[in-house]
Design a protein around this motif. Structure first.
Motif, PDB file in Angstrom:
ATOM      1  N   PHE A  65      29.363  32.660  50.892  1.00 55.31           N
ATOM      2  CA  PHE A  65      30.259  33.814  50.954  1.00 55.31           C
ATOM      3  C   PHE A  65      31.476  33.553  50.071  1.00 55.31           C
ATOM      4  CE2 PHE A  65      33.597  36.169  53.566  1.00 55.31           C
ATOM      5  CZ  PHE A  65      33.395  37.350  52.891  1.00 55.31           C
ATOM      6  N   GLN A  66      31.320  33.936  48.814  1.00 51.79           N
ATOM      7  CA  GLN A  66      32.395  33.739  47.831  1.00 51.79           C
ATOM      8  C   GLN A  66      32.229  34.780  46.733  1.00 51.79           C
ATOM      9  OE1 GLN A  66      32.106  30.161  45.523  1.00 51.79           O
ATOM     10  NE2 GLN A  66      33.943  30.595  44.353  1.00 51.79           N
ATOM     11  N   GLY A  67      33.332  35.349  46.272  1.00 51.93           N
ATOM     12  CA  GLY A  67      33.258  36.322  45.193  1.00 51.93           C
ATOM     13  C   GLY A  67      32.338  37.474  45.571  1.00 51.93           C
ATOM     14  N   GLN A  68      31.316  37.699  44.753  1.00 49.99           N
ATOM     15  CA  GLN A  68      30.360  38.764  45.033  1.00 49.99           C
ATOM     16  C   GLN A  68      29.173  38.274  45.853  1.00 49.99           C
ATOM     17  OE1 GLN A  68      29.577  40.147  41.050  1.00 49.99           O
ATOM     18  NE2 GLN A  68      31.466  41.325  40.964  1.00 49.99           N
ATOM     19  N   GLY A  97      24.958  24.611  42.920  1.00 53.18           N
ATOM     20  CA  GLY A  97      25.500  25.955  42.862  1.00 53.18           C
ATOM     21  C   GLY A  97      24.672  26.907  43.700  1.00 53.18           C
ATOM     22  N   ALA A  98      25.097  28.154  43.744  1.00 50.91           N
ATOM     23  CA  ALA A  98      24.414  29.158  44.553  1.00 50.91           C
ATOM     24  C   ALA A  98      23.333  29.862  43.743  1.00 50.91           C
ATOM     25  CB  ALA A  98      25.420  30.172  45.085  1.00 50.91           C
ATOM     26  N   ALA A  99      22.393  30.454  44.456  1.00 54.54           N
ATOM     27  CA  ALA A  99      21.317  31.225  43.822  1.00 54.54           C
ATOM     28  C   ALA A  99      21.013  32.439  44.679  1.00 54.54           C
ATOM     29  CB  ALA A  99      20.055  30.371  43.678  1.00 54.54           C
ATOM     30  N   LEU A 100      20.592  33.495  44.028  1.00 54.00           N
ATOM     31  CA  LEU A 100      20.074  34.637  44.768  1.00 54.00           C
ATOM     32  C   LEU A 100      18.770  34.215  45.442  1.00 54.00           C
ATOM     33  CD1 LEU A 100      19.914  37.703  45.446  1.00 54.00           C
ATOM     34  CD2 LEU A 100      18.545  37.930  43.369  1.00 54.00           C
ATOM     35  N   GLY A 129      29.380  29.664  39.900  1.00 48.29           N
ATOM     36  CA  GLY A 129      30.268  30.820  39.976  1.00 48.29           C
ATOM     37  C   GLY A 129      29.887  31.742  41.130  1.00 48.29           C
ATOM     38  N   GLY A 130      30.742  32.742  41.376  1.00 47.36           N
ATOM     39  CA  GLY A 130      30.511  33.639  42.491  1.00 47.36           C
ATOM     40  C   GLY A 130      30.215  35.069  42.082  1.00 47.36           C
ATOM     41  N   GLY A 131      29.811  35.268  40.834  1.00 46.86           N
ATOM     42  CA  GLY A 131      29.677  36.630  40.338  1.00 46.86           C
ATOM     43  C   GLY A 131      28.243  37.111  40.180  1.00 46.86           C
ATOM     44  N   GLN A 132      28.075  38.402  40.335  1.00 44.46           N
ATOM     45  CA  GLN A 132      26.905  39.174  39.925  1.00 44.46           C
ATOM     46  C   GLN A 132      25.547  38.587  40.336  1.00 44.46           C
ATOM     47  OE1 GLN A 132      27.306  40.447  35.825  1.00 44.46           O
ATOM     48  NE2 GLN A 132      29.359  41.218  36.189  1.00 44.46           N
ATOM     49  N   TYR A 133      25.293  38.661  41.627  1.00 43.27           N
ATOM     50  CA  TYR A 133      23.990  38.227  42.155  1.00 43.27           C
ATOM     51  C   TYR A 133      22.940  39.327  42.020  1.00 43.27           C
ATOM     52  CZ  TYR A 133      26.276  34.170  44.197  1.00 43.27           C
ATOM     53  OH  TYR A 133      26.961  32.998  44.366  1.00 43.27           O
ATOM     54  N   GLY A 134      23.382  40.560  41.845  1.00 48.01           N
ATOM     55  CA  GLY A 134      22.413  41.663  41.819  1.00 48.01           C
ATOM     56  C   GLY A 134      21.920  41.929  43.224  1.00 48.01           C
ATOM     57  N   SER A 135      20.628  41.956  43.376  1.00 51.07           N
ATOM     58  CA  SER A 135      19.913  41.830  44.643  1.00 51.07           C
ATOM     59  C   SER A 135      19.608  43.086  45.442  1.00 51.07           C
ATOM     60  CB  SER A 135      20.567  40.812  45.563  1.00 51.07           C
ATOM     61  OG  SER A 135      21.492  41.345  46.448  1.00 51.07           O
ATOM     62  N   ARG A 136      19.439  44.218  44.828  1.00 52.13           N
ATOM     63  CA  ARG A 136      18.813  45.317  45.566  1.00 52.13           C
ATOM     64  C   ARG A 136      17.341  44.976  45.810  1.00 52.13           C
ATOM     65  NH1 ARG A 136      22.362  47.790  48.541  1.00 52.13           N
ATOM     66  NH2 ARG A 136      23.993  48.843  47.358  1.00 52.13           N
ATOM     67  N   LEU A 137      16.822  45.386  46.960  1.00 54.85           N
ATOM     68  CA  LEU A 137      15.468  45.037  47.370  1.00 54.85           C
ATOM     69  C   LEU A 137      14.754  46.304  47.838  1.00 54.85           C
ATOM     70  CD1 LEU A 137      14.526  42.042  49.668  1.00 54.85           C
ATOM     71  CD2 LEU A 137      13.517  44.276  50.014  1.00 54.85           C
ATOM     72  N   SER A 153      27.164  36.636  35.512  1.00 59.32           N
ATOM     73  CA  SER A 153      28.448  36.985  34.912  1.00 59.32           C
ATOM     74  C   SER A 153      29.020  35.996  33.898  1.00 59.32           C
ATOM     75  CB  SER A 153      29.482  37.229  36.031  1.00 59.32           C
ATOM     76  OG  SER A 153      30.719  37.616  35.496  1.00 59.32           O
ATOM     77  N   ALA A 154      29.017  34.714  34.185  1.00 58.42           N
ATOM     78  CA  ALA A 154      29.757  33.746  33.366  1.00 58.42           C
ATOM     79  C   ALA A 154      29.123  33.561  31.983  1.00 58.42           C
ATOM     80  CB  ALA A 154      29.840  32.405  34.081  1.00 58.42           C
TER      81      ALA A 154
END
Length: 201
Positions: A65-68, A97-100, A129-137, A153-154
């Protein structure tokens, strides 16, 4: 954007039905008309159409839970009435790092927890980074899953939207178990992820 726009002449009315949710992000309608809503910090609630919270659901994997990032979209199986399966996307934490990620679980009979939770897809590469994961399902007409995967994003990752060896910046098409759909366009192509349905987003 610089594109031309059209002003609607259709009258509409907006009405706040709930202002107590914490970062609501995704919403789907259950077969009985109630609303299943995800919130970014990592929770889901079931609401009546009048906005009353009637259930809070637990059992989710930890979210980044960070940024987007956070707990993102939610949808139910086309056969939900018989199998009670819920699918969702979220920012999955990790050492690199994080991943969708896409996960699924069975909604318990009392609607308070998810059971038999499993992660069926993780986007690569990971990014801190914490930006732009997208992720509509969404589900297609054959019951396969389409997921939008953001470019993150980056400057040091977003160009991978054009790279078929990465699943960021793509539309992903997988089965309910997370396997690539058999007729995906890049199956069998060298250095291409078979889950990719479209790229360059």
């Amino acid at each position: 954007t610089r594109i031309g726009s059209v002003k609607s002449k259709t009258a509409y009315k907006d009405e706040v039905i709930n202002d107590k949710l914490s970062g609501p992000w995704g919403i789907c309608v259950l077969p009985d008309g109630r609303l299943l809503i995800s919130s970014k910090p990592g929770s889901m609630q079931i609401l009546t159409t009048q906005g009353k919270i009637v259930k809070t659901i637990t059992g989710f994997p930890k979210v980044h839970f960070q940024g987007q990032g956070g707990l993102l979209d939610v949808n139910i199986d086309p056969d939900f009435k018989t199998n009670r399966m819920v699918y969702w996307t979220y920012a999955q934490p990790g050492e690199k790092g994080a991943a969708l990620a896409v996960a699924k679980g069975k909604l318990s009979a009392d609607e308070t927890r998810l059971e038999k939770v499993s992660v069926i897809f993780e986007a690569v590469p990971r990014h801190k980074g914490g930006g732009q994961y997208g992720s509509r399902l969404v589900f297609d007409k054959k019951g396969n899953i389409l997921v939008s995967s953001g470019d993150r994003s980056a400057n040091n990752i977003r160009q991978k939207a054009q790279d078929l060896s990465a699943t960021t910046g793509k539309i992903i098409r997988i089965t309910k178990t997370g396997k690539p759909v058999a007729d995906n366009p890049f199956i069998g192509k060298a250095n291409a992820k078979p889950e990719i349905y479209a790229f360059g987003f």
